[in-house]
Motif scaffolding. Structure first.
Motif, PDB file in Angstrom:
ATOM      1  N   THR A 276       0.823  -1.212   0.000  1.00 25.23           N
ATOM      2  CA  THR A 276       0.000   0.000   0.000  1.00 25.23           C
ATOM      3  C   THR A 276       0.860   1.266   0.000  1.00 25.23           C
ATOM      4  N   ALA A 284      -2.822   3.888   4.114  1.00 25.94           N
ATOM      5  CA  ALA A 284      -1.991   2.689   3.967  1.00 25.94           C
ATOM      6  C   ALA A 284      -1.759   2.001   5.307  1.00 25.94           C
ATOM      7  N   PHE A 324      -6.515  -3.196  -4.793  1.00 27.51           N
ATOM      8  CA  PHE A 324      -6.365  -3.681  -3.417  1.00 27.51           C
ATOM      9  C   PHE A 324      -7.065  -5.027  -3.239  1.00 27.51           C
TER      10      PHE A 324
END
Length: 403
Positions: A276, A284, A324
């Motif tokens: 991230t 993140a 993600f």
């Protein structure tokens, strides 16, 4: 006469214990909520000791390893017994001190790295929330602007929602504002109590680790006193030896699973944080903490952590949310098929059905803690039933689970 009264005493004690166990069983089955309340009250009182026991249980292998290597480095076998005993006491204290310092250092490093970033992410999220609401409203208006019927429905339900919110604030929120303030105060007091219990738990852990060998010896003596040796057929196992062996198996299941799962979840959290951060995804650190912490829960953990994290990223960038989700799917495949088995090994010997059953059962009874420890504890009982079954069938070999 004494023999007669002694016989009456043992029979009366047996009847009393039987009746007491029946009453306890009835109370647990039909008054389970009240039973949970009593357990919670007792657990709240003993919480510092629970913290200390958990810390001591996690640090005992580190402490024993340090103590063993210190003794080997000092070559105590070549020293006189009195001198060697003094060194053993010194090494025991040093190993306990070093273990606690390492534990506190790890906790401090995690707090120093994670807490400021999490607070910053939460503040940024709170500031950006009005913008997200406006974006969603604009998207809904754009969606329905070409359909007058939908526009009427949206306006009608928007007015109903606003009226409901105003009624809720007028009838519930404002009269109960004192309860809200009390809840905030209770949360602060809970945090202070947890900090106090943690500090006391560290002190308790010192005593437990210092006396761990004595406690182990006393536990063995108590088991042998309750279950003395008896005449048995050759090749059979004494009851005390069987209980001690099964406790070692339970310790292997529980200790190996929990410690391995903590290491596994830490690695998963660090991998998620690296990904991230490199891809510059929003929140993140917060997302990585959620993914790492929830990964401790077997089976459901990845889904529990990934869903809210994906929603947070979706409100900022839908395309990054897709990336993600794909990353989490790949990460969980890596964890489930490579990293997890490498760290944990085959410690539970349970197939997927019983893992799911154990998580649902213990999670429903004991919450998050039950979901974490449910799999190794259920694996232990599963192993007991399997041993009993094969003993009844007259088979000596342990069974091999079919796929």
């Amino acid at each position: 006469m004494n023999e007669k009264w002694r016989d009456y005493f043992y029979k009366g004690a047996a009847v009393f214990l039987t009746v007491a166990m029946c009453i306890l069983f009835f109370f647990v089955v039909f008054r389970f909520r009240e039973f949970q309340g009593y357990l919670g009250m007792v657990a709240g009182i003993l919480m510092p000791f629970i913290y200390g026991a958990v810390i001591a249980y996690l640090l005992s292998p580190v402490c024993s390893w340090l103590e063993l290597h210190m003794e080997q480095a000092a070559e105590l076998s070549r020293k006189p017994e009195k001198t060697a005993e003094k060194y053993r006491r010194l090494f025991k204290g040093l190993s306990i001190l070093i273990s606690l310092l390492l534990f506190c250092l790890v906790i401090y490093a995690l707090i120093a790295m994670v807490v400021p970033q999490v607070i910053n992410s939460v503040l940024v999220l709170a500031e950006a929330m009005p913008g997200y609401v406006q974006k969603i409203s604009a998207w809904v208006e754009e969606l329905v602007q070409d359909n007058p019927v939908l526009v009427n429905y949206v306006e009608q339900y928007s007015e109903d929602i606003m009226n409901s919110v105003q009624d809720f604030a007028r009838t519930h929120l404002i009269p109960n504002i004192n309860n809200v303030i009390s809840g905030v105060s209770a949360s602060l007091w809970t945090m202070i109590t947890m900090a106090k219990n943690f500090v006391i738990g560290l002190i308790v852990a010192v005593y437990l680790m210092n006396s761990r060998k004595a406690f182990r010896r006393q536990a063995g003596m108590m088991i042998r006193a309750l279950f003395p040796d008896r005449k048995i057929a050759p090749g059979k196992e004494q009851r005390a030896d069987w209980i001690i062996r099964e406790l070692h198996i339970l310790n292997a299941y529980l200790g190996g699973f929990v410690k391995g799962k903590l290491v596994d979840s830490l690695i998963i959290g660090l991998i998620c944080m690296a990904f991230t951060a490199i891809t510059k995804m929003p929140y993140a650190v917060l997302v990585s903490v959620v993914v790492g912490v929830t990964n401790i829960i077997p089976f459901f953990g990845p889904f529990i952590g990934a869903i809210p994290s994906a929603i947070l990223i979706l409100m900022v960038s839908p395309i990054q949310c897709v990336y993600f989700v794909i990353f989490v799917l790949i990460l969980q495949q890596f964890d489930g098929n490579i990293l997890g088995p490498k760290i944990l090994g085959d410690t539970t010997h349970l197939n997927s059905f019983w893992v799911l059953f154990a998580i649902l059962l213990f999670g429903g009874l004991f919450g998050i803690v039950g979901m974490v420890i449910g799999v190794p504890v259920f694996a232990f009982f599963y192993q007991l039933v399997r041993e009993w079954m094969y003993a009844r069938l007259g088979k000596d070999e342990k069974p091999v689970d079919s796929p």
